[in-house]
Design a protein around this motif. Structure first.
Motif, PDB file in Angstrom:
ATOM      1  N   LYS A 132     103.411 -46.978  43.696  1.00 28.08           N
ATOM      2  CA  LYS A 132     104.563 -46.197  43.239  1.00 28.08           C
ATOM      3  C   LYS A 132     104.175 -45.031  42.342  1.00 28.08           C
ATOM      4  N   PRO A 133     103.370 -45.237  41.268  1.00 27.35           N
ATOM      5  CA  PRO A 133     103.024 -44.082  40.427  1.00 27.35           C
ATOM      6  C   PRO A 133     102.192 -43.047  41.170  1.00 27.35           C
ATOM      7  N   VAL A 134     101.370 -43.470  42.127  1.00 28.34           N
ATOM      8  CA  VAL A 134     100.573 -42.517  42.891  1.00 28.34           C
ATOM      9  C   VAL A 134     101.478 -41.656  43.761  1.00 28.34           C
ATOM     10  N   VAL A 135     102.486 -42.270  44.361  1.00 27.83           N
ATOM     11  CA  VAL A 135     103.436 -41.521  45.178  1.00 27.83           C
ATOM     12  C   VAL A 135     104.170 -40.475  44.338  1.00 27.83           C
ATOM     13  N   ILE A 136     104.620 -40.870  43.142  1.00 31.72           N
ATOM     14  CA  ILE A 136     105.302 -39.917  42.255  1.00 31.72           C
ATOM     15  C   ILE A 136     104.370 -38.771  41.894  1.00 31.72           C
ATOM     16  N   TRP A 137     103.127 -39.103  41.563  1.00 34.14           N
ATOM     17  CA  TRP A 137     102.115 -38.106  41.212  1.00 34.14           C
ATOM     18  C   TRP A 137     101.903 -37.116  42.364  1.00 34.14           C
ATOM     19  N   LEU A 138     101.792 -37.620  43.580  1.00 29.83           N
ATOM     20  CA  LEU A 138     101.569 -36.750  44.735  1.00 29.83           C
ATOM     21  C   LEU A 138     102.791 -35.886  45.023  1.00 29.83           C
ATOM     22  N   LYS A 139     103.975 -36.440  44.810  1.00 31.86           N
ATOM     23  CA  LYS A 139     105.190 -35.639  45.017  1.00 31.86           C
ATOM     24  C   LYS A 139     105.314 -34.542  43.961  1.00 31.86           C
ATOM     25  N   ILE A 140     104.924 -34.829  42.724  1.00 32.44           N
ATOM     26  CA  ILE A 140     104.927 -33.809  41.673  1.00 32.44           C
ATOM     27  C   ILE A 140     103.991 -32.662  42.049  1.00 32.44           C
ATOM     28  N   MET A 141     102.850 -33.018  42.650  1.00 38.54           N
ATOM     29  CA  MET A 141     101.836 -32.020  42.982  1.00 38.54           C
ATOM     30  C   MET A 141     102.113 -31.302  44.302  1.00 38.54           C
ATOM     31  N   GLY A 142     103.145 -31.736  45.034  1.00 34.63           N
ATOM     32  CA  GLY A 142     103.393 -31.152  46.343  1.00 34.63           C
ATOM     33  C   GLY A 142     102.382 -31.596  47.372  1.00 34.63           C
ATOM     34  N   LEU A 143     101.879 -32.827  47.229  1.00 34.59           N
ATOM     35  CA  LEU A 143     100.854 -33.353  48.126  1.00 34.59           C
ATOM     36  C   LEU A 143     101.338 -34.571  48.897  1.00 34.59           C
ATOM     37  N   TRP A 144     102.659 -34.724  48.982  1.00 32.50           N
ATOM     38  CA  TRP A 144     103.240 -35.805  49.786  1.00 32.50           C
ATOM     39  C   TRP A 144     103.680 -35.221  51.125  1.00 32.50           C
TER      40      TRP A 144
END
Length: 300
Positions: free
Chosen positions: A53-65
């Motif tokens: 979950k935190p990795v997904v949030i991190w990637l979405k913040i970075m525009g990498l999802w």
């Protein structure tokens, strides 16, 4: 010198009292017995669902999802922003010991660098992109396989008289080196946030603002604060979430750079709390959890 008296506090030792050859030899021995830790190539699929979950949030913040629920080969989605906070680029990852924070940090770094390179290609200078991992103390930095934020390899935050604010306090040369060192940095992770006091919180943000030449919280770069608020508190200051210092009639709100650090902490709205213990389970683990929270029973 084994024959010298080293018991006097504050004593300034002369050259005749210091065996520099022995000190150098011991330092080399210590370094040889403690090789640098290598970061694990931890992929998102290697983590449990709760750890992802935190990795997904991190990637979405970075525009990498990626689109289509992160399907392989799908287009990357734009960065996810929030209108209810001043620091949509920041997140807090909290969890007790054994919940897998170190594995998640490795995954944050690995996935961010791999995906960023896939999305944008190699950096213009041909050097790899990086995620800067920081910690408040040397021991914590070694465990996190990073640097202290006070070090030159970190953010060169001031150590002496940090509550005195002076822009570019380290000088123009140091600022240029910081900007050069951070030009390929795509994110920052700060481990053991329980030991970060409010003034340090301000300086981390200010150094990143200087590095990226803006006034956004934490320089606008994606940043993850990882740790456990129930662990060791900061030395020489208050925790970022503490509004007042003192007790009873002596209590007073924090001021100065400490207040700025408190305000920065309050801007972070992306929060993930890990609750699933991965390291060990059973009665002893349950006892440690109760001890951590101050909820011991008579049986304990």
């Amino acid at each position: 010198d084994e024959n010298a008296d080293h018991s006097t506090l504050g004593h300034v030792y002369g050259d005749n009292e210091l065996n520099l050859d022995a000190i150098t030899a011991k330092w080399k021995e210590i370094n040889a017995s403690n090789p640098p830790l290598e970061r694990r190539d931890m992929r998102l699929a290697d983590l449990s669902p709760s750890q992802q979950k935190p990795v997904v949030i991190w990637l979405k913040i970075m525009g990498l999802w990626r689109d289509d629920n992160d399907a392989e080969g799908a287009a990357f989605l734009p960065p996810v922003t929030r209108d209810d906070c001043l620091a949509p680029n920041a997140m807090i990852l909290a969890g007790a010991a054994g919940t897998g924070k170190s594995y998640i940090i490795d995954c944050l770094v690995f996935e961010a660098v791999q995906r960023y390179t896939s999305k944008y290609g190699m950096a213009p200078d041909g050097k790899p992109y990086t995620v800067l991992v920081l910690a408040p103390t040397g021991r914590a930095a070694i465990a996190a396989k990073g640097y202290t934020y006070q070090s030159k390899e970190g953010l060169n935050c001031p150590v002496n008289n940090p509550e005195k604010f002076a822009p570019h306090v380290s000088g123009a040369g140091a600022l240029l080196k910081l900007r050069d060192r951070m030009k390929n940095c795509i994110g920052v992770v700060v481990d053991e946030y329980s030991m970060v006091h409010q003034v340090s919180m301000f300086w981390v943000s200010h150094r990143l603002q200087e590095a990226y030449s803006n006034e956004l919280p934490f320089g606008g770069i994606p940043i993850a604060w990882c740790g456990d608020a129930a662990q060791i508190p900061p030395v020489g200051g208050s925790s970022p979430w503490v509004y007042s210092v003192g007790v009873g009639s002596q209590a007073r709100p924090v001021v100065g750079l400490a207040k700025k650090g408190y305000d920065l902490w309050r801007t972070i709205k992306n929060v993930v709390i890990l609750s699933e213990t991965r390291r060990q389970t059973g009665p002893f683990s349950d006892f440690l959890s109760r001890l951590r929270d101050g909820n011991n029973s008579e049986e304990d």
